[in-house]
Design a protein around this motif. Structure first.
Motif, short mmCIF file in Angstrom:
data_model
loop_
_atom_site.label_atom_id
_atom_site.label_comp_id
_atom_site.label_asym_id
_atom_site.label_seq_id
_atom_site.Cartn_x
_atom_site.Cartn_y
_atom_site.Cartn_z
N PHE A 14 36.51 100.73 -22.83
CA PHE A 14 36.44 100.57 -24.29
C PHE A 14 37.10 101.80 -24.93
CE2 PHE A 14 33.14 97.81 -22.83
CZ PHE A 14 32.95 96.84 -23.82
N GLY A 15 37.80 101.59 -26.05
CA GLY A 15 38.37 102.71 -26.77
C GLY A 15 39.76 103.09 -26.30
N THR A 16 40.43 102.18 -25.63
CA THR A 16 41.78 102.49 -25.14
C THR A 16 42.84 102.28 -26.21
OG1 THR A 16 42.07 100.22 -24.34
CG2 THR A 16 41.12 101.82 -22.81
N ASN A 17 42.52 101.54 -27.26
CA ASN A 17 43.48 101.29 -28.33
C ASN A 17 42.94 101.83 -29.65
OD1 ASN A 17 46.08 100.19 -28.90
ND2 ASN A 17 45.12 98.49 -29.96
N THR A 18 41.86 101.25 -30.15
CA THR A 18 41.20 101.78 -31.34
C THR A 18 39.75 102.11 -31.00
OG1 THR A 18 40.63 99.53 -32.09
CG2 THR A 18 42.69 100.49 -32.91
N ASP A 19 39.14 102.95 -31.83
CA ASP A 19 37.81 103.48 -31.50
C ASP A 19 36.74 102.39 -31.61
OD1 ASP A 19 35.34 105.03 -31.45
OD2 ASP A 19 36.64 106.76 -31.79
N PRO A 20 35.98 102.15 -30.54
CA PRO A 20 34.94 101.12 -30.58
C PRO A 20 33.74 101.52 -31.44
CG PRO A 20 34.81 102.31 -28.52
CD PRO A 20 36.05 102.81 -29.22
N TYR A 21 33.68 102.80 -31.83
CA TYR A 21 32.57 103.27 -32.67
C TYR A 21 33.06 103.80 -34.02
CZ TYR A 21 29.35 102.63 -28.82
OH TYR A 21 28.57 102.06 -27.84
N GLN A 22 34.14 103.20 -34.53
CA GLN A 22 34.55 103.53 -35.89
C GLN A 22 33.48 103.04 -36.86
OE1 GLN A 22 37.79 100.89 -37.52
NE2 GLN A 22 38.09 100.44 -35.34
N PRO A 23 33.50 103.47 -38.12
CA PRO A 23 32.38 103.20 -39.03
C PRO A 23 31.92 101.75 -39.13
CG PRO A 23 33.82 104.84 -40.00
CD PRO A 23 34.49 104.40 -38.72
N ILE A 24 32.83 100.78 -39.05
CA ILE A 24 32.40 99.39 -39.23
C ILE A 24 31.53 98.88 -38.08
CG2 ILE A 24 34.32 98.78 -40.74
CD1 ILE A 24 35.66 97.43 -38.35
N GLU A 25 31.48 99.60 -36.96
CA GLU A 25 30.60 99.19 -35.87
C GLU A 25 29.13 99.23 -36.29
OE1 GLU A 25 28.73 98.36 -32.12
OE2 GLU A 25 30.62 97.76 -33.07
N ARG A 37 28.33 97.05 -29.34
CA ARG A 37 27.01 96.97 -28.74
C ARG A 37 26.77 95.61 -28.09
NH1 ARG A 37 22.05 99.41 -28.68
NH2 ARG A 37 20.32 98.00 -28.29
N GLY A 38 27.20 94.55 -28.76
CA GLY A 38 27.03 93.21 -28.20
C GLY A 38 27.72 93.08 -26.85
N ARG A 93 28.46 108.12 -32.98
CA ARG A 93 27.74 106.85 -33.10
C ARG A 93 27.45 106.23 -31.74
NH1 ARG A 93 32.01 106.75 -36.67
NH2 ARG A 93 31.45 107.12 -38.84
N VAL A 94 28.16 106.68 -30.71
CA VAL A 94 27.94 106.15 -29.38
C VAL A 94 26.50 106.39 -28.93
CG1 VAL A 94 28.71 108.27 -28.23
CG2 VAL A 94 28.85 106.09 -27.02
N THR A 95 25.85 107.43 -29.44
CA THR A 95 24.48 107.73 -29.01
C THR A 95 23.49 106.68 -29.49
OG1 THR A 95 24.12 109.15 -30.95
CG2 THR A 95 24.95 110.20 -28.95
N MET A 126 27.73 114.83 -27.00
CA MET A 126 27.90 115.14 -25.58
C MET A 126 26.59 115.61 -24.97
SD MET A 126 31.48 117.17 -25.09
CE MET A 126 32.99 116.61 -25.85
N ARG A 127 25.94 116.53 -25.66
CA ARG A 127 24.69 117.07 -25.15
C ARG A 127 23.63 115.99 -25.04
NH1 ARG A 127 23.03 119.46 -21.61
NH2 ARG A 127 24.50 121.14 -22.08
N GLN A 128 23.56 115.12 -26.05
CA GLN A 128 22.57 114.05 -26.04
C GLN A 128 22.84 113.07 -24.90
OE1 GLN A 128 22.07 112.32 -29.91
NE2 GLN A 128 20.47 110.89 -29.25
N LEU A 129 24.09 112.74 -24.68
CA LEU A 129 24.46 111.84 -23.57
C LEU A 129 24.13 112.49 -22.23
CD1 LEU A 129 27.89 110.69 -24.98
CD2 LEU A 129 26.01 109.13 -24.47
N ALA A 130 24.53 113.75 -22.07
CA ALA A 130 24.29 114.45 -20.81
C ALA A 130 22.81 114.56 -20.51
CB ALA A 130 24.94 115.83 -20.85
N ASP A 131 22.01 114.89 -21.54
CA ASP A 131 20.58 115.01 -21.34
C ASP A 131 19.94 113.69 -20.96
OD1 ASP A 131 20.75 117.68 -21.92
OD2 ASP A 131 19.97 117.52 -23.97
N ALA A 132 20.57 112.58 -21.37
CA ALA A 132 20.05 111.25 -21.05
C ALA A 132 20.55 110.77 -19.69
CB ALA A 132 20.44 110.25 -22.14
N GLY A 133 21.37 111.59 -19.02
CA GLY A 133 21.85 111.23 -17.69
C GLY A 133 23.15 110.44 -17.69
N VAL A 134 23.82 110.35 -18.83
CA VAL A 134 25.09 109.62 -18.90
C VAL A 134 26.23 110.59 -18.57
CG1 VAL A 134 26.67 108.28 -20.35
CG2 VAL A 134 24.18 108.06 -20.65
#
Length: 356
Positions: A131-142, A149-150, A170-172, A218-226
């Motif tokens: 995901f995110g190879t062309n446009t951002d999957p977490y731009q504001p309209i997400e 998410r779906g 927004r990925v978090t 980044m910190r939140q993702l890392a702390d969650a084990g991602v």
């Protein structure tokens, strides 16, 4: 929005002539007409059009790309990054790669259903979906459409691996899905950070989240084990290249495991947009920036050739690579290779694939 923050990224909205499509005329929106009477520029509003796609997994056979399939829930991107190599795709729609790309967006609400159907096709072979190879999957309209998410929900349900590249915190919001997938070896996230200087960031990427928010993500993702990685893509000579070492240091502190970088690319209509942006925001160094980019790209604004398009060539490219490698090694960001599991995948119930 910060005071004096640029409203959009591109300074132009010229239509592309590459495909010889018919010319468009303004629709005469009454608000635009009222603004004209007030001797003010017309307001540029973001619009979202529903796109009814037939398929949602895009496949590629590029020899210099690590993934062979991707999903793009949206066309266009409101972040407005001036360097975005996806801008020319709006020309396919008879729209401008400039301001249209940032303000006239397309959403694919059927994406999760299409994804489920494609995963169930006979002969489907599981490999990580990017995901995110062309446009951002977490731009504001997400936040409203929740299409990304779906799709993640479908992949999580069937233990299918995925990667996400984004410059948004927004990925978090989807950690409830990503963390369990990561524990199974099915998910990784790459956060893009091109500058830590707020003034530069809001000029280069005017509607993307603040760099500190991305580091916090980044910190939140890392702390969650991602597993989280940092992307310095692109590095813009004379504008952001002086930040390479600092970005890698901050990313390592935030829990990043590996880093990636790419010298700026200017394909098709991106080059004139980038030049106009330089003239508007960095007139003191515009010529020097373009001269350096051309030295990296074999004397052109862009090098489209396999492999060299991502590496660049010449002394400037060598210098950027050396600095990046030394800094990545110093901060332990050169050790991990991303590997996701594919053996856990279970096709959707009733899929043809389960019958053979």
């Amino acid at each position: 929005m910060a005071k004096n923050r640029p409203v959009r990224g591109a300074t132009l909205n010229q239509e592309s002539s590459r495909f010889n499509l018919p010319a468009r005329e303004a629709d005469g929106d009454w608000l635009d007409a009222r603004a004209a009477l007030d001797d003010a520029p017309p307001p540029l509003r973001t619009t979202v059009t529903v796109e009814r796609a037939r398929t949602i997994i895009t496949r590629n056979q590029s020899p210099d790309i690590a993934f062979d399939r991707s999903i793009n829930p949206y066309r266009g991107c409101e972040h407005g990054c001036i360097y975005c190599f996806a801008r020319p795709t709006h020309a396919y729609l008879d729209l401008s790669p400039g301001l249209d790309f940032e303000s006239r967006l397309f959403a694919k609400p059927d994406a999760p259903a299409l994804l489920r159907a494609e995963l169930g096709k006979r002969g489907y072979v599981c490999r990580p979906i990017a995901f995110g190879t062309n446009t951002d999957p977490y731009q504001p309209i997400e936040a409203e459409w929740r299409i990304t998410r779906g799709c993640i929900e479908v992949l999580a349900e069937h233990d299918h691996p995925l990667t996400i590249t984004t410059k948004s915190n927004r990925v978090t919001r989807d950690l409830d899905l990503l963390a369990p997938m990561a524990r199974k070896g099915l998910a990784a996230v790459m956060i893009s950070v091109t500058s830590l200087d707020p003034k530069i960031a809001m000029t280069v990427e005017p509607r993307a989240p603040h760099p500190e928010k991305r580091l916090a993500a980044m910190r939140q993702l890392a702390d969650a084990g991602v597993p989280v990685f940092v992307s310095l893509a692109p590095v813009i000579p004379q504008v952001t290249d002086h930040e390479i070492e600092h970005i890698l240091e901050r990313a390592a502190e935030a829990g990043a495991r590996t880093a990636f970088f790419l010298p700026v690319r200017l394909p098709h209509e991106v080059a004139p947009l980038f030049r106009a942006w330089l003239d508007a925001h960095f007139p003191d160094r515009a010529g020097k920036v373009m001269a350096t980019i051309q030295s990296i790209r074999g004397g052109r604004d862009n090098d489209p050739n396999w492999h060299t398009r991502f590496r660049g060539q010449g002394p400037w490219a060598d210098l950027l690579r050396t600095r990046f490698r030394m800094a990545a090694k110093r901060h332990g960001l050169d050790r991990e290779v991303l590997r996701l599991r594919t053996d856990l995948f279970r096709p959707p119930a009733g899929a043809q694939g389960e019958l053979f």
